[in-house]
Design an enzyme around this catalytic site. Structure first.
Site, mmCIF file in Angstrom:
data_model
loop_
_atom_site.group_PDB
_atom_site.id
_atom_site.type_symbol
_atom_site.label_atom_id
_atom_site.label_comp_id
_atom_site.label_asym_id
_atom_site.label_seq_id
_atom_site.Cartn_x
_atom_site.Cartn_y
_atom_site.Cartn_z
ATOM 1 N N CYS A 92 0.864 -1.176 0.000
ATOM 2 C CA CYS A 92 0.000 0.000 0.000
ATOM 3 C C CYS A 92 0.901 1.226 0.000
ATOM 4 O O CYS A 92 2.110 1.103 -0.211
ATOM 5 C CB CYS A 92 -0.976 -0.010 1.176
ATOM 6 N N CYS A 166 -1.770 2.020 -4.066
ATOM 7 C CA CYS A 166 -0.522 2.731 -4.360
ATOM 8 C C CYS A 166 -0.408 3.104 -5.834
ATOM 9 O O CYS A 166 0.554 3.745 -6.245
ATOM 10 C CB CYS A 166 0.694 1.932 -3.905
ATOM 11 N N CYS A 170 3.139 1.403 -7.471
ATOM 12 C CA CYS A 170 3.350 -0.018 -7.197
ATOM 13 C C CYS A 170 4.141 -0.650 -8.333
ATOM 14 O O CYS A 170 3.898 -0.362 -9.507
ATOM 15 C CB CYS A 170 2.013 -0.736 -7.032
#
Length: 222
Positions: A92, A166, A170
């Site tokens: 996250c 995210c 990510c």
């Protein structure tokens, strides 16, 4: 040759603690990695936390724990590990709430059947207190966890990558199973508001465990 930290002044106690950490890691990974690799991972792990830590006395311990995880991941990613258990990575933004709760449930429910790690694109300085309290209500202690970044070797070693808000930050590596869990961020929320998020995280973790062939071992308390 022993490396030194150029950006952070270390006390004598910190230097001794890091020397002990290096010895511990060398003992554990001596048959897998050379001294230079082990020290490089320890030093870079220390630097990662030193730039944002609020309590510096725990830095060597955090660096050792993070370096151990990264070395385990590197060994798996490079085919040097005999551990064939499924590995899940929870990501996250701050690695302080959602991903930490997911890691807590996964570790509690999976036992030795599978491995899980967590990370964040912008790690916070501490785990969300409301998340810690919410998990404690389920009999799961995440108070000793710490926000940390994701690293290439950790992503490479994961079989399943679960992302939680995210976005483009990510990492995307080919050959991985990716899932996006749309969950409210508990940052700034109180315990009562965090509970529904916690319960949804548990539901999703249980489903994930079934998907990867790991039977949940425990019930959780409320």
């Amino acid at each position: 040759m022993t490396k030194t930290y150029q950006r952070h002044d270390l006390s004598i106690d910190q230097r001794l603690a890091l020397k002990t950490a290096a010895t511990n890691l060398q003992r554990e990974f001596a048959e897998t990695f050379g001294l230079e690799t082990i020290e490089r991972f320890l030093h870079s792990s220390y630097d990662e936390f030193a730039g944002r830590a609020t309590i510096i006395k725990f830095l060597p311990l955090l660096a050792e724990r993070f370096a151990r995880q990264r070395l385990q991941a590197l060994a798996k990613a490079e085919g040097l590990s005999h551990d064939e258990r499924p590995t899940v990575l929870f990501l996250c933004t701050h690695n302080a709430g959602r991903s930490q709760m997911a890691l807590g449930f996964f570790t509690h429910l999976a036992g030795e059947q599978a491995v899980a790690w967590s990370g964040g694109s912008e790690p916070a300085s501490e785990v969300n207190p409301a998340a810690v309290a919410a998990m404690a209500e389920c009999g799961i202690d995440i108070s000793t966890e710490f926000p940390k970044p994701w690293t290439d070797e950790v992503v490479r070693a994961a079989d399943v990558v679960i992302t939680m808000g995210c976005g483009d930050a990510c990492p995307v590596f080919p050959g991985k199973r990716y899932e996006e869990w749309v969950l409210e961020d508990p940052a700034g929320l109180d315990l009562e508001s965090t509970r529904p998020i916690r319960d949804e995280v548990e539901r999703r973790v249980r489903g994930l465990l079934n998907d990867i062939g790991a039977t949940p071992l425990h019930s959780t308390v409320r």
